[in-house]
Enzyme design. Structure first.
Site, PDB file in Angstrom:
ATOM      1  N   LYS A   1      40.882  27.798  61.277  1.00 45.89           N
ATOM      2  CA  LYS A   1      41.654  27.478  60.042  1.00 45.89           C
ATOM      3  C   LYS A   1      41.774  28.816  59.057  1.00 45.89           C
ATOM      4  CE  LYS A   1      42.822  22.740  60.465  1.00 45.89           C
ATOM      5  NZ  LYS A   1      42.408  21.323  60.458  1.00 45.89           N
TER       6      LYS A   1
ATOM      7  N   ARG B   1      36.905  18.694  66.036  1.00 43.50           N
ATOM      8  CA  ARG B   1      38.274  18.873  66.764  1.00 43.50           C
ATOM      9  C   ARG B   1      38.305  20.620  66.648  1.00 43.50           C
ATOM     10  NH1 ARG B   1      43.281  20.320  65.361  1.00 43.50           N
ATOM     11  NH2 ARG B   1      45.016  19.063  66.228  1.00 43.50           N
TER      12      ARG B   1
HETATM   13  N1  HH2 Z   1      44.304  19.804  62.008  1.00 39.28           N
HETATM   14  C1  HH2 Z   1      45.396  20.040  62.524  1.00 39.28           C
HETATM   15  C2  HH2 Z   1      46.116  19.180  63.150  1.00 39.28           C
HETATM   16  N2  HH2 Z   1      45.409  18.064  63.554  1.00 39.28           N
HETATM   17  N3  HH2 Z   1      43.945  16.371  63.061  1.00 39.28           N
HETATM   18  C3  HH2 Z   1      42.755  15.881  62.542  1.00 39.28           C
HETATM   19  N4  HH2 Z   1      42.257  14.674  62.703  1.00 39.28           N
HETATM   20  N5  HH2 Z   1      42.037  16.934  61.700  1.00 39.28           N
HETATM   21  C4  HH2 Z   1      42.420  18.240  61.473  1.00 39.28           C
HETATM   22  O1  HH2 Z   1      41.976  18.845  60.855  1.00 39.28           O
HETATM   23  C5  HH2 Z   1      43.855  18.531  61.963  1.00 39.28           C
HETATM   24  C6  HH2 Z   1      44.411  17.374  62.886  1.00 39.28           C
HETATM   25  C7  HH2 Z   1      45.904  21.413  62.449  1.00 39.28           C
HETATM   26  O2  HH2 Z   1      45.459  22.222  63.469  1.00 39.28           O
HETATM   27  P1  HH2 Z   1      46.457  22.775  65.101  1.00 39.28           P
HETATM   28  O3  HH2 Z   1      46.676  21.470  65.491  1.00 39.28           O
HETATM   29  O4  HH2 Z   1      45.732  23.465  65.640  1.00 39.28           O
HETATM   30  O5  HH2 Z   1      47.699  23.433  64.288  1.00 39.28           O
HETATM   31  P2  HH2 Z   1      49.245  22.581  64.077  1.00 39.28           P
HETATM   32  O6  HH2 Z   1      49.216  21.456  63.172  1.00 39.28           O
HETATM   33  O7  HH2 Z   1      49.752  23.938  63.493  1.00 39.28           O
HETATM   34  O8  HH2 Z   1      49.464  22.375  65.470  1.00 39.28           O
END
Ligand code: HH2
Length: 258
Positions: free
Chosen positions: A203, A239
């Protein structure tokens, strides 16, 4: 928890796993590298992201779950009841809802009926606007009160309390300082009595901490450092995008802290 984003626009791995075969191969590799579960998502929630339709989200994630064929423990990263219903039917066991049951009124019933696991995450505002000057009096107290209220709402909707985990939502309407304070005081969230999920992986706060005010991502090494600190303060599920590195670091941390 390994992250597989079946999206063109996720902030750190957008486009990498848009093909269902690539996504399924990534999920299987993560399992081999030591992930306990793989979080499959068809909608980016990065700052500024636009929502995706149900049909498009289903088009992205269903072929991946079909290819995994119930052989990989799967979490479905969705806020939509229909996507959760299809994913649970294809073997997913956890619904990861970044809106904590606030966006689709039908989602709680789907989770309850299937007796699925559920992750409730804190977010201030919505992805399109959440990083515009987020403010709190006491970020930890406010996130804790929110999670406590959403936990009670989920239980009232018929979801088994023992199946629910809680997540402070790193980067979802939070400054760099808010994010690190949440990790520093994670024990206060763990005191709610449910497993705590932390997603600090890659992040932008990590990149900003290391000196780039315009960073949109963080490095793997910085992600691992934050994950180990979160683990030490009581996180149960991390995660992450880089599973091997996190499993190695957390295995060593667990041995040292035992
Ligand atoms: N962060 C993201 C998405 N889903 N779910 C939980 N429970 N906790 C988190 O911190 C979280 C999440 C964002 O990260 P990422 O999936 O890599 O990116 P994007 O939302 O751009 O797909």
């Amino acid at each position: 928890m390994g992250v597989v984003n079946v999206t063109p626009d996720s902030f750190s791995d957008g486009g990498l796993n848009l093909d269902a075969n690539d996504a399924a191969a990534t999920a299987r590799r993560m399992l081999e590298e030591g992930a306990a579960i793989v979080d499959v998502g068809g909608e980016s929630t990065r700052p500024g992201a636009e929502p995706v339709s149900v049909d498009e989200e289903l088009r992205r994630v269903v072929p991946v779950l079909e290819r995994l064929d119930g052989e990989v423990p799967v979490s479905i990263d969705t806020s939509k009841a229909e996507v959760a219903r299809r994913a649970l039917g294809l073997g997913a066991e956890l619904v990861n809802d970044v809106t904590a049951l606030r966006s689709d009124p039908d989602l709680a019933a789907v989770v309850a009926e299937q007796d699925a696991y559920l992750c409730l995450m804190h977010m201030l505002g919505e992805p399109r606007t959440m990083q515009r000057d987020p403010r709190y009096g006491d970020v930890v107290a406010e996130v804790k009160a929110f999670l406590e209220e959403r936990l009670a709402a989920a239980v009232a909707a018929g979801i088994t309390e023992e199946r629910i985990c809680l997540d402070p939502g790193i980067g979802f309407g939070k400054t760099v300082e808010h994010n690190f304070e949440l990790i520093r005081r994670l024990d206060e969230l763990a005191a709610l009595g449910r497993p705590v999920v932390v997603g600090f992986s890659r992040k932008s706060s990590l990149g900003k901490l290391l000196g780039d005010p315009d960073a949109t991502t963080g490095t793997t090494a910085a992600s691992v450092g934050a994950a180990v600190a979160a683990y030490e303060r009581g996180a149960t599920i991390l995660r992450v995008h880089d599973v091997r590195e996190h499993v190695e670091a957390l295995t060593a941390a667990a041995a040292a802290l035992r």
